[in-house]
Write a protein that holds these residues in place. Structure first.
Motif: not given
Length: 202
Positions: A178-191
């Protein structure tokens, strides 16, 4: 000389007495009776005449006693032979019965041995040995069962512990995912934001 005359007179009187006794016996015949040899000897002595210290007996009575004695002896010999044959017959029967008894005893012992024994895997065993072996097998199986129960409890405890650890690992993995998914989503939004900014600058 006087002695010879006295002896002659005594002998004459003895002969006269014997003759008178024979005449009396002839006049009064007695019925013959069956007596034992001992009784016949006593009768012979009682019916005999005395001459000084001697007994004068009738010759025919003595011959009759001799004949009766011989007959009695022959009869006794015949009885002895018959008894010996009967004894031999009884001995043969006793030997046969003893042999039959031995055979019966042997058969009885064999029957008892077969009755008291049990065939296990084709081998004869006494009931005591068989029962001992059976109880030994039961004891070994009981010990094996107790051992496997303890092993099962130990394995079950390890299994429960492993399952608990697996559940914890799965929980941690789910949390990490879950944390990795949230981080991935956050990184996707930042990107995506950085891309948007780059587009605007152009």
């Amino acid at each position: 000389m006087n002695t010879i005359k006295i002896n002659f007179l005594l002998f004459f009187f003895a002969i006269a007495a014997v003759s008178a006794q024979e005449t009396q016996n002839a006049e009064q015949p007695t019925e013959p009776k069956v007596n034992t040899i001992s009784q016949q000897f006593e009768d012979l002595l009682e019916n005999s005449n005395n001459y000084q210290e001697y007994k004068v007996v009738k010759q025919n009575a003595l011959q009759k006693l001799k004949s009766n004695a011989a007959d009695s002896i022959n009869g006794l010999k015949g009885q002895i032979v018959g008894l010996q044959e009967e004894i031999q017959t009884q001995d043969a029967k006793i030997s046969e019965l003893n042999k039959s008894l031995e055979d019966t005893q042997g058969t009885l012992d064999q029957t008892r041995a077969e009755k008291d024994s049990i065939f296990f895997l084709g081998m004869p065993m006494s009931k005591g040995s068989y029962m001992g072996m059976m109880w030994g097998i039961v004891a070994v199986l009981a010990l094996a069962l107790i051992f496997f129960i303890f092993k099962f409890k130990g394995s079950n405890a390890h299994t429960q512990e492993a399952r608990q650890k697996l559940a914890d690992v799965e929980s941690e993995y789910e949390e990490y995912r879950k944390k990795a998914l949230e981080k991935e989503q956050k990184m996707g939004r930042l990107l995506q934001d950085e891309r948007n900014k780059a587009v605007k600058k152009q």
